[in-house]
Design an enzyme around this catalytic site. Structure first.
Site, PDB file in Angstrom:
ATOM      1  N   LYS A 166     -11.789  -1.386   8.171  1.00  0.00           N
ATOM      2  CA  LYS A 166     -10.993  -2.316   8.973  1.00  0.00           C
ATOM      3  C   LYS A 166     -11.478  -2.290  10.433  1.00  0.00           C
ATOM      4  O   LYS A 166     -11.995  -3.273  10.930  1.00  0.00           O
ATOM      5  CB  LYS A 166      -9.512  -1.947   8.927  1.00  0.00           C
ATOM      6  N   ASP A 176      -0.703   6.869   6.395  1.00  0.00           N
ATOM      7  CA  ASP A 176      -1.833   6.026   6.042  1.00  0.00           C
ATOM      8  C   ASP A 176      -2.029   5.044   7.191  1.00  0.00           C
ATOM      9  O   ASP A 176      -1.236   4.125   7.387  1.00  0.00           O
ATOM     10  CB  ASP A 176      -1.540   5.280   4.736  1.00  0.00           C
ATOM     11  N   TRP A 226       0.813  -1.217   0.000  1.00  0.00           N
ATOM     12  CA  TRP A 226       0.000   0.000   0.000  1.00  0.00           C
ATOM     13  C   TRP A 226       0.846   1.266   0.000  1.00  0.00           C
ATOM     14  O   TRP A 226       0.521   2.235  -0.698  1.00  0.00           O
ATOM     15  CB  TRP A 226      -0.981  -0.024   1.174  1.00  0.00           C
TER      16      TRP A 226
END
Length: 362
Positions: free
Chosen positions: A197, A173, A98
């Site tokens: 999440k 992030d 990511w």
């Protein structure tokens, strides 16, 4: 028993509250899905969601809380668009799939926006077996910001202690470990997290940013792409994902009632410790490709001796009502995601299965 990596398990209490309010929200006779985002009924939910976030994370008063759309992947582009001026650059720390994608999006913007993204540190050469350390980073003191990911879901890495990469503004992030542990928000100029999440369903992304940092952003972008415009409009610049934000409110209420982020952190550390102990005690039957100091509390990744055994493992786990354990398609293997709403009893069941499977197939 849901071990999906995201969208992921939601607290039963949050789902039951949604069920109870689904047809008749706040005595209006109308579902929250049907209320106008400009109406007082929905605005109360909107404001409560932001207030709960501020309370639970102790967000300073000079920070804005935004609810945006497009997922963290949109933030990969929006951050450089706002904060890398023509001729300037930003530093990226690449420790997994990511953060690598975030760097690629910043580089793409640089190609058209006259800016540049540079890799200040990367562990790609290790196969992303560990996080990057501050001491080895090639940091530019003039960088517009330094970007890194606190947790990498695909490769199962996490900064157990959140680092500071130099003196430039820190952008993080936190999609996959946001609200799973206590953090010092004031250490960051901007952080962002997709909700799916630990925070709610897919469809909404939370951005928390220092107000003066937002004000340094470019003003020559369309308003819909400027953080300052969303902040000024209290995330109501356009129609927000109202039901997703409503669910975030429900999840945050559950976190508060369960003892807050501190309780989530204790719960998550215990779950991860139990599962890693089962894996490490298998005498090499299971292999975790991540160095112990970089292992994720949220996403436990491991391999079995063969692809055939991995398929058998997944098949038997499914028969025991365990779902979402297949590793990411880019890396394979097994992955158990242990987000906030994953019950400790589920992890105990998985750990026992891990031991039993190794004994029968080792």
């Amino acid at each position: 028993m849901n071990f999906n990596p995201g969208p992921a398990a939601l607290p039963l209490a949050a789902l039951e509250r949604a069920r109870e309010e689904f047809h008749d929200f706040a005595g209006t006779g109308v579902s929250v899905l049907e209320h106008s985002h400009r109406g007082r009924e929905y605005e109360a939910v909107h404001e409560q969601s932001a207030a709960l976030l501020r309370e639970l994370l102790r967000i300073p008063a000079d920070y804005d809380v935004l609810f945006l759309q497009g997922g963290a992947s949109t933030q990969f582009a929006t951050v450089p668009m706002n904060f890398i001026a023509p001729g300037a650059s930003a530093d990226y720390v690449v420790t997994g799939a990511w953060s690598d994608k975030a760097y690629a999006e910043a580089s793409a913007w640089g190609a058209v926006g006259g800016a540049r993204a540079r890799v200040a540190a990367s562990t790609k050469e290790t196969g992303f077996a560990r996080v990057a350390v501050v001491e080895g980073a090639d940091l530019d003191p003039r960088a517009a910001y330094v970007h890194f990911a606190s947790n990498e879901t695909v490769h199962g890495l996490q900064y157990t202690t959140l680092p500071r990469f130099g003196g430039a503004p820190q952008v993080c992030d936190m999609s996959s470990d946001f609200m799973s542990r206590t953090i010092d928000v004031s250490a960051f100029s901007l952080l962002y997290a997709g909700a799916q999440k630990n925070l709610g369903p897919s469809g909404v992304t939370v951005v928390v940013s220092r107000r003066d940092f937002i004000e340094t952003g470019r003003r020559d972008l369309p308003k819909i792409l400027q953080y300052r415009a969303h902040a000024a409009a209290r995330s109501l610049l356009n129609t927000p994902p109202t039901f997703a934000i409503y669910m975030v409110r429900n999840v945050l209420s559950w976190i508060k009632e369960s003892g807050g982020v501190e309780a989530m952190e204790r719960r998550n550390l215990a779950k991860a410790a139990e599962l890693y102990a089962a894996l490490d005690g298998s005498k090499g039957f299971y292999v975790c490709p991540v160095e112990p100091s970089s292992r994720s509390v949220m996403n436990v990744v491991f391999r079995l001796p063969s692809a055939g055994l991995e398929e058998r493992f997944l098949g038997e786990a499914k028969k025991h009502a365990m779902m979402g354990l297949k590793g990411h398609r880019d890396v394979g293997g097994i992955r158990a995601s242990l987000y906030n709403a994953v019950e400790p009893e589920w992890v105990s069941t998985l750990a026992a299965f891990v031991k039993d499977f190794a004994e029968r197939n080792g």
